[in-house]
Design a protein around this motif. Structure first.
Motif, PDB file in Angstrom:
ATOM      1  N   TYR A  28       0.862  -1.180   0.000  1.00 41.56           N
ATOM      2  CA  TYR A  28       0.000   0.000   0.000  1.00 41.56           C
ATOM      3  C   TYR A  28       0.895   1.224   0.000  1.00 41.56           C
ATOM      4  N   CYS A  30       0.980   5.318  -0.291  1.00 43.87           N
ATOM      5  CA  CYS A  30       0.083   6.471  -0.218  1.00 43.87           C
ATOM      6  C   CYS A  30       0.174   7.295  -1.499  1.00 43.87           C
ATOM      7  N   ASN A  68      -3.687   4.695  -3.234  1.00 38.42           N
ATOM      8  CA  ASN A  68      -4.980   5.363  -3.071  1.00 38.42           C
ATOM      9  C   ASN A  68      -4.989   6.743  -3.722  1.00 38.42           C
ATOM     10  N   TRP A 207      -7.876  12.724   6.992  1.00 36.23           N
ATOM     11  CA  TRP A 207      -7.001  12.099   5.992  1.00 36.23           C
ATOM     12  C   TRP A 207      -6.451  10.755   6.474  1.00 36.23           C
ATOM     13  N   CYS A 211      -6.787   6.338   4.849  1.00 39.49           N
ATOM     14  CA  CYS A 211      -5.793   5.356   4.405  1.00 39.49           C
ATOM     15  C   CYS A 211      -5.876   4.062   5.210  1.00 39.49           C
ATOM     16  N   HIS A 236       1.145  11.363   9.356  1.00 38.99           N
ATOM     17  CA  HIS A 236       0.204  10.522   8.600  1.00 38.99           C
ATOM     18  C   HIS A 236       0.361   9.029   8.913  1.00 38.99           C
ATOM     19  N   HIS A 237       1.567   8.516   8.765  1.00 33.46           N
ATOM     20  CA  HIS A 237       1.725   7.064   8.956  1.00 33.46           C
ATOM     21  C   HIS A 237       1.689   6.665  10.426  1.00 33.46           C
ATOM     22  N   GLU A 240      -1.944   6.392  10.966  1.00 36.74           N
ATOM     23  CA  GLU A 240      -2.501   5.194  10.314  1.00 36.74           C
ATOM     24  C   GLU A 240      -2.196   3.946  11.142  1.00 36.74           C
TER      25      GLU A 240
HETATM   26 ZN   LIG Z   1      -1.953   7.573   3.235  1.00 32.35          ZN
END
Ligand SMILES: [Zn+2]
Length: 450
Positions: A28, A30, A68, A207, A211, A236-237, A240
């Motif tokens: 995956y 981003c 994505n 956001w 994900c 972000h990660h 996630e």
């Molecule tokens: Zn992402």
């Protein structure tokens, strides 16, 4: 099948890739937030993860690449509003541009390209689970992740929780239990023209949760490789990883793989810095062959300087491979050259070391050029196909269709006296190894010779 080791950002160590389910390797990576045309820096992860999937397939793994498309995001509202456009319309237009621009890399599409707008149901379900487990709370139609409820938080980015800033500014500050918490769901604001229903009222997802939900929906958790630019590690990660661990009790990914930034001078190429070069423009200038080669000259984890000299150098190396290719014959290569081919693939298995692989490929070319008589192109074709560059061995059955099209566009530009466009198209033709010469029957396309 080689053992493949990749650097994992979470542990900081080289980690052996171990598919959880037979040979399937879920990746995956981003993808873009579609509020503008993508720049050449955005293309780096696209190229790195597309080529990584090719290499894994070569080794007998079964990669499933997911990239994505973030089509619900603050940046889209912020870009659409001053332009006086519906945000959904802008996102749809930029999604089409993204697909068209990256199609020009001719690396094929990822296996799945989920869009946030089409996965709101999965996203809402994941948020509900986080609330159920007390890792999230509702506040005036917003939902926030309770960061201090998860002891593992901060492990991916190696940051101390007390030194963190989610980058959400004052937005929602008075509704958060703790400034460290981040938004999973945001109630619709008067200036926002899209919203979806949820148990907490109309609004839209944050956001990070998009994900987590899309990755899990398509690949299941844990997936094998989660990738993206290293500017995404925090928040972000980190977020996630936290969301999936908190909701499901299992990690989102086995290996976190991050690429370095493209550099312009001393700074990373970024819209926020204002130093971007659109991907489409760079492709017009140098063509996809040279651009892909340029990306492979840098190790994916390192920053990569985007300079005219490096692009020129990539063009020269591509031309050299074409020249060598014309002197080869189809078929098996001599066993004496196999060590270079093996070194190429061993380098890719060792933390996807493309610079070392290209050096091995160059050694192969040197030896092939020294051979007294034409040799078989088998090894070279095998190496180039994993780089998406086996087209360099296309022989003189006439120019490929896209080259003919470029020549036609150039002729039309000259007719319209648009010489700047004509020159750009001439350069693009050259980058692909062709030029237009005046022949007895008018202009003709000829391959650029050695
Ligand atoms: Zn992402």
């Amino acid at each position: 099948m080689r053992k493949v080791r990749l650097h994992d950002t979470l542990t900081g160590e080289l980690t052996e890739l171990r598919p959880g389910d037979g040979r399937k390797v879920g990746i995956y990576a981003c993808g873009p937030t579609v509020y503008g045309r993508i720049h050449v820096g955005n293309a780096r992860p696209y190229v790195v993860f597309s080529l990584l999937a090719r290499f894994l397939a070569h080794e007998g793994y079964e990669p499933v690449l997911v990239a994505n498309i973030t089509d619900i995001n603050d940046k889209i509202y912020d870009a659409a509003r001053p332009a006086g456009r519906p945000s959904g319309e802008l996102a749809a237009e930029m999604t089409d541009h993204y697909i068209a621009d990256t199609d020009r890399l001719e690396l094929g599409r990822p296996d799945h390209e989920p869009r946030a707008t089409l996965m709101v149901g999965e996203i809402v379900e994941l948020i509900a689970e986080l609330i159920e487990r007390d890792h999230a709370y509702v506040a005036d139609g917003d939902v926030y992740f309770r960061v201090r409820s998860l002891p593992e938080y901060g492990a991916l980015s190696h940051r101390d929780v007390d030194q963190m800033d989610q980058g959400e500014g004052i937005e929602g500050a008075e509704r958060k239990e703790d400034p460290l918490d981040f938004a999973l769901w945001k109630a619709q604001k008067p200036m926002e023209d899209t919203a979806w229903d949820s148990p907490w009222g109309r609004g839209r997802p944050g956001w990070h949760i998009e994900c987590s939900a899309m990755a899990e929906a398509v690949l299941g958790a844990p997936l094998e490789i989660h990738g993206g630019g290293n500017d995404l590690i925090f928040p972000h990660h980190e977020n996630e990883a936290a969301q999936t661990l908190a909701a499901r009790g299992k990690p989102l990914a086995q290996i976190w793989m991050h690429n370095g930034m493209l550099q312009m001078g001393a700074e990373k190429m970024a819209k926020s810095v204002g130093n971007i070069r659109p991907l489409a423009e760079v492709l017009d200038e140098v063509g996809r062959d040279a651009l892909i080669w340029f990306f492979c000259e840098g190790h994916y984890r390192q920053p990569l300087a985007f300079t005219p000299e490096r692009l020129k150098d990539a063009e020269r190396r591509i031309a050299r491979i074409r020249d060598t290719g014309r002197r080869l014959v189809p078929g098996a290569s001599p066993e004496a050259l196999a060590a270079h081919r093996d070194a190429f693939f061993d380098a890719l298995a060792d933390d996807y070391n493309t610079p070392r692989a290209l050096a091995a490929l160059a050694e192969w070319i040197n030896e092939a050029n020294r051979a007294g008589s034409p040799i078989g192109d088998g090894h070279l074709r095998e190496m180039l196909s994993v780089l998406g560059l086996d087209n360099l061995l296309e022989r003189d059955e006439g120019p490929p269709a896209e080259v003919v099209e470029l020549a036609e566009r150039r002729a039309a530009a000259r007719t319209n006296r648009d010489f700047a466009a004509a020159d750009r198209l001439r350069d693009e033709l050259r980058a692909r190894g062709w030029e237009v010469r005046d022949g007895p029957a008018g202009p003709e396309l000829v391959p650029i010779g050695p």
